[in-house]
Scaffold this motif. Structure first.
Motif, PDB file in Angstrom:
ATOM      1  N   UNK A   1       0.825  -1.203   0.000  1.00 39.16           N
ATOM      2  CA  UNK A   1       0.000   0.000   0.000  1.00 39.16           C
ATOM      3  C   UNK A   1       0.856   1.248   0.000  1.00 39.16           C
ATOM      4  N   UNK A   2       0.262   2.366  -0.373  1.00 40.30           N
ATOM      5  CA  UNK A   2       0.970   3.645  -0.400  1.00 40.30           C
ATOM      6  C   UNK A   2       0.271   4.654   0.503  1.00 40.30           C
ATOM      7  N   UNK A   3       1.055   5.400   1.262  1.00 33.57           N
ATOM      8  CA  UNK A   3       0.526   6.471   2.108  1.00 33.57           C
ATOM      9  C   UNK A   3       1.449   7.681   1.959  1.00 33.57           C
ATOM     10  N   UNK A   4       0.901   8.841   1.552  1.00 36.67           N
ATOM     11  CA  UNK A   4       1.738  10.047   1.507  1.00 36.67           C
ATOM     12  C   UNK A   4       2.318  10.357   2.882  1.00 36.67           C
ATOM     13  N   UNK A   5       3.562  10.814   2.889  1.00 38.26           N
ATOM     14  CA  UNK A   5       4.191  11.181   4.151  1.00 38.26           C
ATOM     15  C   UNK A   5       5.611  10.665   4.242  1.00 38.26           C
ATOM     16  N   UNK A   6       6.457  11.449   4.879  1.00 38.53           N
ATOM     17  CA  UNK A   6       7.852  11.066   5.077  1.00 38.53           C
ATOM     18  C   UNK A   6       7.975  10.203   6.330  1.00 38.53           C
ATOM     19  N   UNK A   7       9.141   9.627   6.504  1.00 33.58           N
ATOM     20  CA  UNK A   7       9.457   8.903   7.729  1.00 33.58           C
ATOM     21  C   UNK A   7       9.743   9.939   8.814  1.00 33.58           C
ATOM     22  N   UNK A   8       8.795  10.130   9.716  1.00 32.45           N
ATOM     23  CA  UNK A   8       8.925  11.186  10.721  1.00 32.45           C
ATOM     24  C   UNK A   8       9.919  10.836  11.823  1.00 32.45           C
ATOM     25  N   UNK A   9      10.287   9.575  11.923  1.00 34.27           N
ATOM     26  CA  UNK A   9      11.302   9.176  12.896  1.00 34.27           C
ATOM     27  C   UNK A   9      10.740   8.777  14.246  1.00 34.27           C
ATOM     28  N   UNK A  10      11.554   8.046  15.002  1.00 37.18           N
ATOM     29  CA  UNK A  10      11.114   7.516  16.291  1.00 37.18           C
ATOM     30  C   UNK A  10      10.831   8.615  17.310  1.00 37.18           C
ATOM     31  N   UNK A  11      11.630   9.682  17.292  1.00 39.36           N
ATOM     32  CA  UNK A  11      11.429  10.746  18.270  1.00 39.36           C
ATOM     33  C   UNK A  11      10.033  11.349  18.141  1.00 39.36           C
ATOM     34  N   UNK A  12       9.607  11.634  16.920  1.00 33.58           N
ATOM     35  CA  UNK A  12       8.275  12.209  16.705  1.00 33.58           C
ATOM     36  C   UNK A  12       7.192  11.216  17.112  1.00 33.58           C
ATOM     37  N   UNK A  13       7.365   9.958  16.731  1.00 33.97           N
ATOM     38  CA  UNK A  13       6.361   8.959  17.102  1.00 33.97           C
ATOM     39  C   UNK A  13       6.277   8.801  18.619  1.00 33.97           C
ATOM     40  N   UNK A  14       7.393   8.847  19.300  1.00 30.74           N
ATOM     41  CA  UNK A  14       7.371   8.736  20.759  1.00 30.74           C
ATOM     42  C   UNK A  14       6.670   9.935  21.405  1.00 30.74           C
ATOM     43  N   UNK A  15       6.866  11.108  20.842  1.00 32.95           N
ATOM     44  CA  UNK A  15       6.155  12.294  21.355  1.00 32.95           C
ATOM     45  C   UNK A  15       4.655  12.158  21.131  1.00 32.95           C
ATOM     46  N   UNK A  16       4.269  11.593  20.005  1.00 32.71           N
ATOM     47  CA  UNK A  16       2.842  11.359  19.750  1.00 32.71           C
ATOM     48  C   UNK A  16       2.270  10.357  20.753  1.00 32.71           C
ATOM     49  N   UNK A  17       3.040   9.336  21.066  1.00 33.58           N
ATOM     50  CA  UNK A  17       2.570   8.317  22.011  1.00 33.58           C
ATOM     51  C   UNK A  17       2.405   8.878  23.418  1.00 33.58           C
ATOM     52  N   UNK A  18       3.142   9.918  23.734  1.00 34.03           N
ATOM     53  CA  UNK A  18       2.936  10.569  25.026  1.00 34.03           C
ATOM     54  C   UNK A  18       1.589  11.295  25.047  1.00 34.03           C
ATOM     55  N   UNK A  19       1.158  11.769  23.891  1.00 29.36           N
ATOM     56  CA  UNK A  19      -0.143  12.430  23.785  1.00 29.36           C
ATOM     57  C   UNK A  19      -1.263  11.399  23.780  1.00 29.36           C
ATOM     58  N   UNK A  20      -1.077  10.311  23.010  1.00 30.37           N
ATOM     59  CA  UNK A  20      -2.079   9.247  22.916  1.00 30.37           C
ATOM     60  C   UNK A  20      -1.358   7.900  22.931  1.00 30.37           C
ATOM     61  N   UNK A  21      -1.248   7.268  24.111  1.00 31.99           N
ATOM     62  CA  UNK A  21      -0.517   5.992  24.227  1.00 31.99           C
ATOM     63  C   UNK A  21      -1.157   4.851  23.454  1.00 31.99           C
ATOM     64  N   UNK A  22      -2.405   5.009  23.016  1.00 25.90           N
ATOM     65  CA  UNK A  22      -3.106   3.922  22.335  1.00 25.90           C
ATOM     66  C   UNK A  22      -2.925   3.942  20.824  1.00 25.90           C
ATOM     67  N   UNK A  23      -2.135   4.860  20.308  1.00 28.36           N
ATOM     68  CA  UNK A  23      -1.954   4.945  18.857  1.00 28.36           C
ATOM     69  C   UNK A  23      -1.354   3.657  18.299  1.00 28.36           C
TER      70      UNK A  23
END
Length: 433
Positions: free
Chosen positions: A307-329
């Motif tokens: 499958x294809x999804x627009x978007x760059x590889x935002x990296x682990x740091x960004x994903x970890x910050x998102x998980x602090x906002x919503x741990x269920x992502x």
């Protein structure tokens, strides 16, 4: 995981590459004017409505409907941006306010009323909708109110045409389907698929993306065996599935949303399932179909599907910050694009010294092109307050908004499904529009 530029594909798909390069050439002249376009908007800023002193971000994103799986990462992106902006001192000395609303589906009809809720809350910027079809039902109302509409996920080419082609108040951080269509066609040809069937939703999203895939395949000398459309809320997909099964294709591109979970079992029953006919998804349905998801499929059903999804590889740091906002992502699709829409809007308000929608809209292109590079709100804020022109590059990539308010360069991620029906990114393709 690999990352490469799409322009390196000229040898593989000459026709498709020519299309992308031609579009890049048009964008190239636009890029040289991007600063002028932003400057023009900035010079008109004094005529914009006076702000109320508080930048209010409304989010019109899918809490319900066939794109509800995109809601959590998109809301998390908005929440994270607001949190980081306020930690850095806010906008014009005040905290940014976030008001949520549900975009639903086009046929649910809730988006107009939810939009009214955001306008009544004095939203200056509305982040959304995710669905191009939903956005088209409310865009006129939002723009008429002098409010910025900044979508993290609209991909229809309709937003670069007609009344919406001027970047006054409508913007998006997701690239148009011109790029996704080219990437999908190249992926199919790299996988040696030369006689492709397309099964797609009959709406602004499905029709546009199907056409872009078709154009790129045919330009490269491949064949589209059949293109079949289905209604958004069709009671049955039997006739469409039967037509696909009898098309004699060597692969299938399925352009859909949540209904994919109902279509795939019917394809399997007709002998045209992913294990019989190599299948490819797009951003609307490259979702989680594991046992823990809201749309589970039997283990192994999608193994090997891409499958294809627009978007760059935002990296682990960004994903970890998102998980602090919503741990269920469990998905991060369009989270970076949502985050960047808020950051860019806030920087435009600071640069204009005015939080009104018209003032923000007048500065959005300018803060994404032509100035000193910066990658965080705090760093960019320091430069703006020092009187510097900035060029914000964000979590979703370089952004570089062009004369229609859309990205002129972007990345598309290629994902592959595992035995448990979850998907993993295997490559990121960079391209210009």
């Amino acid at each position: 995981m690999n990352r490469r530029r799409m322009t390196s594909w000229g040898r593989v798909v000459a026709g498709s590459a020519a299309l992308v390069l031609a579009l890049s050439a048009c964008g190239g002249s636009d890029d040289s004017d991007s600063g002028d376009s932003g400057s023009s908007g900035e010079s008109e800023a004094p005529a914009a409505a006076e702000g109320d002193g508080t930048l209010t971000i409304g989010s019109l994103l899918p809490q319900t409907g066939s794109l509800a799986f995109l809601g959590p990462p998109e809301f998390a992106g908005v929440d994270l941006a607001v949190e980081e902006i306020n930690e850095a001192g806010g906008v014009l000395g005040e905290d940014v306010v976030h008001v949520r609303a549900d975009s639903g589906d086009t046929d649910s009809g809730i988006a107009p009323a939810e939009t009214d809720k955001l306008l009544d809350a004095d939203a200056d910027v509305i982040v959304g909708a995710a669905s191009s079809g939903v956005s088209l039902t409310v865009i006129d109302k939002i723009l008429a109110a002098g409010v910025v509409m900044f979508s993290p996920a609209n991909t229809s080419t309709a937003f670069d045409e007609g009344d919406y082609a001027e970047p006054d108040l409508y913007f998006r951080t997701a690239p148009s389907d011109i790029l996704q269509g080219a990437v999908m066609a190249n992926l199919l040809l790299q996988d040696e698929r030369s006689n492709v069937a397309i099964l797609a939703r009959q709406d602004a999203y499905g029709e546009t993306l199907a056409q872009e895939v078709t154009t790129n395949l045919e330009n490269a000398g491949a064949t589209v065996a059949d293109t079949v459309f289905y209604g958004e809320r069709a009671p049955s997909y039997d006739s469409q599935v039967a037509e696909i099964a009898g098309a004699g294709a060597d692969s299938l591109v399925l352009i859909g949303f949540e209904e994919t979970a109902s279509i795939v079992p019917q394809l399997i029953q007709a002998g045209a399932g992913p294990q019989d006919l190599p299948t490819y998804f797009v951003d609307g349905n490259t979702a989680d179909y594991s046992a823990d998801s809201d749309t589970p499929l039997p283990p192994g059903t999608l193994a090997g599907t891409k499958g294809t999804i627009p978007g760059a590889d935002a990296g682990d740091d960004f994903r970890n910050r998102l998980l602090e906002v919503d741990p269920d992502l469990n998905s991060f699709a369009y989270a970076a694009e949502s985050y960047d829409a808020v950051i860019v809007s806030a920087l435009a308000a600071v640069a204009a010294e005015n939080d009104s929608g018209e003032a923000v809209g007048g500065g959005i292109v300018d803060v994404t092109t032509g100035g000193e590079k910066c990658t965080t709100f705090a760093d960019c804020l320091e430069l703006v307050e020092a009187g510097e022109d900035i060029d914000y590059d964000g979590a979703s990539g370089p952004i570089e908004l062009g004369e229609t308010g859309s990205p002129t360069a972007a990345s598309i991620g290629i994902y592959e499904y595992q035995d448990d029906n979850t998907n993993e990114a295997i490559e990121y393709i960079e391209g210009e529009i």
